[in-house]
Write an enzyme that holds these catalytic residues in place. Structure first.
Site, PDB file in Angstrom:
ATOM      1  N   ASN A 414      -6.460  -1.779  -0.685  1.00  0.00           N
ATOM      2  CA  ASN A 414      -7.347  -1.318  -0.050  1.00  0.00           C
ATOM      3  C   ASN A 414      -7.518   0.092  -0.275  1.00  0.00           C
ATOM      4  O   ASN A 414      -6.338   0.923   0.206  1.00  0.00           O
ATOM      5  CB  ASN A 414      -7.456  -1.656   1.370  1.00  0.00           C
ATOM      6  CG  ASN A 414      -8.690  -1.078   2.134  1.00  0.00           C
ATOM      7  OD1 ASN A 414      -9.774  -1.205   2.012  1.00  0.00           O
ATOM      8  ND2 ASN A 414      -8.560   0.084   2.954  1.00  0.00           N
ATOM      9  N   GLU A 415      -8.403   0.762  -1.042  1.00  0.00           N
ATOM     10  CA  GLU A 415      -8.587   2.012  -1.078  1.00  0.00           C
ATOM     11  C   GLU A 415      -7.689   2.900  -1.856  1.00  0.00           C
ATOM     12  O   GLU A 415      -7.807   4.296  -1.709  1.00  0.00           O
ATOM     13  CB  GLU A 415      -9.131   2.714   0.194  1.00  0.00           C
ATOM     14  CG  GLU A 415     -10.226   2.041   0.740  1.00  0.00           C
ATOM     15  CD  GLU A 415     -10.887   2.856   1.851  1.00  0.00           C
ATOM     16  OE1 GLU A 415     -12.117   2.249   2.403  1.00  0.00           O
ATOM     17  OE2 GLU A 415     -10.070   3.477   2.527  1.00  0.00           O
ATOM     18  N   SER A 416      -6.584   2.454  -2.177  1.00  0.00           N
ATOM     19  CA  SER A 416      -5.355   3.408  -2.993  1.00  0.00           C
ATOM     20  C   SER A 416      -5.843   3.994  -4.069  1.00  0.00           C
ATOM     21  O   SER A 416      -5.505   4.878  -4.413  1.00  0.00           O
ATOM     22  CB  SER A 416      -4.115   2.527  -2.899  1.00  0.00           C
ATOM     23  OG  SER A 416      -3.848   2.423  -1.547  1.00  0.00           O
TER      24      SER A 416
END
Length: 805
Positions: A414-416
């Site tokens: 998620n979102e890295s």
């Protein structure tokens, strides 16, 4: 056959000189609460006073009885240790662990003798481990300064913008002894495919043998009344069961959820059953279409050849102390998701791989599961011991979860990847590992080797290539957070992402939930408890900014609470309705978020007490197969008939241009014909367009029992009449549920976003309706259950509407 002895009783938790009864599965926090050592950290500001728990080391003790079995081998199996632990039996160290997301097995045959033996599990603080590794490997950026990326533990244990900081420790999943002889099943990997009308279950089997097990073994399997077997001499085998005329598993709303019992047995040369495995599997195909087109490149789930507009919700751990989530609670929450019209649940990457019960329920409900690997919002080191742990946990959990038909997508994080490009991480990370090798190398390799029947996507958001911005809405998945953080929710109308994987708007928990969680507090938007349970940075400022753009100032907490609920529902409705109207360019919306892990102000549709916010009811409307809306097209509203049902829809729409006092200025009928799984439009005739300058006109569209509204000005500029309405209580008729109370509201003026807050009637009360808009003379019936002393006056006190006069 192997014998299993659960180890759930007789545990003691020790810290310092103290010894307390312990529950397994469980965690330190729940044991300390049960003993009265700490107060419930979910109440008031008790979270702060329990912070010391996460910094301590802990010890769990029990005693194993004498070994009393004829089996050759005895194994101690621990399904989940949170997180850094040393396990010893009879004073002998069996091993050390540092991963909450794995299970562990130790051969204790020689450690169990004629006398009882002490089993001890010592837990080192997760902070101690994470901070030591951060010191060794060098710091890495993250959205929070807690060291969650340096340990393989549920990241949100260290706090998030919707959850508390409660750094847990304990035996959070079951513990048992397993006794077995000759050979046992290590893993069974069912690769389930469909060839024409025949279902194929290719079962890949790994076994472990004792030193005496030198002969040949047989594996036999049965699926859907068909069987197959294979004899082998090593430690692995593959057999395929073909099921002709198979019934397919479909997502909810697309067909039935056909599931087949898959049974497998391991036998020795004499035909004795040594071990067995059973799961429910479903036959379906799943693909991810990311083909380029004139709009960019898509992100469309394709199940059994059917292209799907995904109606999704994001899932976070349902409790900040996850060992407390029971099978019944999983079922309740997932049924709520299905009842809201969702057909996809995304398991977010800052949490856990959920219990098998979660996926079993999704299988039966037809809820597709998008599974993140547990990485979120941070740069993760790739050096050992973390790299070893990541691969081990990924392989174990892919094997564990792959039997589930509901699982349709593996997602790397998620979102890295977005964070690396957009959050000023790149300069900091020059010469350092940060997780890219996991998401673009290790994890896709593990999935390809272990579960090649499912697609893998590197991240969310992710555009599919470093040649594009990771959060490019024209490619792949997109997260829309600038709207909440900086812009009004009307900003959703400015983009058409190919797949909206995260977006949302905050609102507080239900009033009864807040009253329970903040005992004795006079509730106010900025009261101490409300602020403590608002974890988003500048969260209340953003809530108030959103209110200011649409409403007159709220004069008290009750009105503020109501208007924040209205704004949350309207914000999500703006995004979902707009993006649904652009199908098939946009192929899905996954609302942030379905659930809560503690009582808070958050983006959830269901609060931590299980109470439904108005957003949940709005999702039920937005995610229905047929949705009627008025959407801007070419600078003016148009009728949109969004038909995700399997049948064509000829929507005959009655349009009325009205004034605030109920006068009909113009009326017309238009028709929009939408084929199955498609969207149709009809222009609004010129004479039906409301005059924004008047501040009194609006547009109503009705098609059967569906209604859409268009107000050209915001509420603070609209001349609402003082709300007038009658309230009547009706008792149930014969045959109705005995605890049902019907609250009938009849409007004498325009009532916009009328809401009966059932929890204000009684903490147990639940209403079947959310926000309703009634025209003068219209009536609505809200059915309430769990209300023991119904009166019209009490109902009136619990009714709210936007117009205040």
């Amino acid at each position: 056959m192997r014998d299993v002895t659960p180890l759930t009783e007789g545990w003691t938790l020790r810290y310092g000189a103290s010894a307390l009864p312990a529950r397994v599965p469980g965690c330190v926090h729940t044991d300390l609460m049960a003993a009265g050592v700490i107060a419930d950290p979910f109440l008031g500001s008790n979270e702060t006073e329990a912070a010391w728990v996460g910094r301590e080391d802990w010890r769990y003790d029990t005693v194993l009885g004498a070994r009393d079995t004829a089996h050759e081998r005895s194994d101690l199996v621990l399904d989940g240790l949170d997180t850094v632990a040393e396990i010893s039996l009879g004073g002998h160290v069996l091993g050390n662990t540092r991963n909450m997301h794995r299970s562990y097995r130790f051969d204790v045959t020689d450690r169990l003798g004629a006398a009882p033996a002490a089993l001890t599990v010592r837990f080192t603080s997760a902070y101690t481990e994470a901070e030591a590794l951060r010191e060794k490997l060098g710091d890495r950026p993250a959205t929070y300064r807690e060291p969650f990326q340096f340990i393989r533990k549920m990241a949100c244990s260290f706090g998030w913008d919707w959850g508390p900081t409660l750094v847990t420790a304990g035996l959070w999943r079951p513990v048992r002894l397993e006794h077995w002889s000759f050979a046992r099943l290590v893993s069974v990997r069912p690769l389930v495919t469909v060839d024409g009308t025949t279902g194929l279950a290719e079962l890949r089997v790994d076994v472990e043998r004792t030193p005496s097990a030198g002969g040949r073994l047989t594996v036999r399997a049965r699926v859907g009344g068909r069987s197959a077997s294979v004899t082998f001499g090593g430690t692995d085998a593959t057999l395929t069961v073909a099921v002709p005329g198979v019934a397919l598993w479909w997502p909810r709303g697309y067909g039935e959820q056909a599931l087949y019992e898959a049974e497998l047995e391991l036998l020795d040369e004499d035909g004795t059953v040594l071990d067995s495995w059973q799961r429910r599997i479903g036959f379906r195909t799943v693909a991810l279409d990311t083909s380029p087109d004139e709009h960019g490149s898509g992100f469309t789930l394709v199940v059994n050849g059917e292209r799907i507009f995904a109606r999704g919700v994001n899932w976070i751990p349902d409790d900040a102390l996850p060992s407390r989530v029971t099978p019944d609670r999983y079922r309740e929450r997932l049924v709520q998701a299905a009842d809201a019209g969702a057909d996809l649940v995304r398991v977010w990457g800052g949490g856990i791989y959920e219990s098998d019960v979660f996926y079993d329920v999704c299988d039966g409900l037809g809820l597709m599961v998008w599974q993140d690997f547990p990485f979120a919002c941070a740069a993760y080191p790739e050096e050992d011991p973390l790299r070893y742990e990541v691969e081990a946990e990924a392989r174990e959990n892919v094997i564990r979860l792959m039997p589930h038909a509901s699982l349709v997508l593996w997602n790397g994080n998620n979102e890295s990847l977005w964070g690396f490009r957009d959050w000023n991480w790149e300069p900091w990370l020059v010469g350092k590992s940060w997780g890219e090798g996991y998401y673009l190398g290790l994890l896709p390799r593990v999935v390809a080797e272990t579960d090649p029947t499912r697609p893998y996507w590197a991240s969310s958001p992710w555009s599919g290539s470093w040649d594009r911005h990771p959060n490019d809405p024209a490619h792949g998945t997109a997260h829309s957070w600038e709207v909440w953080n900086r812009i009004d929710y009307t900003g959703y109308l400015d983009e058409v992402p190919r797949f909206a994987a995260e977006f949302g708007w905050q609102a507080p928990a239900a009033h009864a939930t807040l009253s329970r969680a903040l005992p004795g507090e006079e509730l106010a938007p900025s009261s101490p408890g409300m602020l403590h349970h608002q974890k988003a940075k500048h969260g209340n400022d953003k809530l108030n900014r959103g209110l200011d753009r649409h409403f007159a100032p709220a004069e008290d907490f009750d009105r503020w609470h109501y208007l924040t609920q209205v704004n949350q529902a309207r914000a999500v409705a703006t995004g979902v309705a707009h993006w649904r109207s652009h199908w098939p360019v946009c192929a899905g919306t996954v609302v942030w978020q379905l659930n809560d892990c503690w009582p808070s102000t958050s983006w959830s549709a269901i609060d931590s007490d299980g109470r439904l916010k108005p957003l949940w009811y709005e999702l039920r409307r937005l995610y229905a197969d047929r949705l009627l809306t008025l959407q801007p097209r070419n600078g003016r509203p148009a009728v949109v008939a969004d038909n995700q049902s399997p049948r064509p829809w000829e929507a005959v729409v009655r349009l009325r241009r009205m004034t605030a006092d109920g006068e009909v200025l113009a009326e017309a009928r238009v028709t929009a014909v939408a084929a199955r799984r498609s969207v149709a439009f009809a222009p609004v005739p010129d004479g039906l367009l409301p005059d924004a300058a008047s501040g009194r006109e609006f547009l109503v569209a009705d098609a059967g029992d569906l209604r859409a509204l268009h107000f050209p000005v915001r509420d603070h500029a609209f001349a609402y009449p003082a709300p007038e309405y009658d309230v009547e209580i009706r008792r149930p008729h014969d045959g109705d549920e005995t605890d049902a109370v019907h609250v009938v509201v009849t409007a004498r003026t325009l009532l916009r976003d009328l809401l009966l807050q059932a929890d204000r009637l009684a903490p147990t009360a639940v209403a079947d309706q959310g926000l309703l808009t009634l025209l003068p003379g219209e009536s609505a019936t809200v059915t309430v259950r769990g209300w023991d002393a119904p009166t019209a006056d009490a109902a009136r006190e619990a009714l709210f509407t936007v117009g205040t006069g």
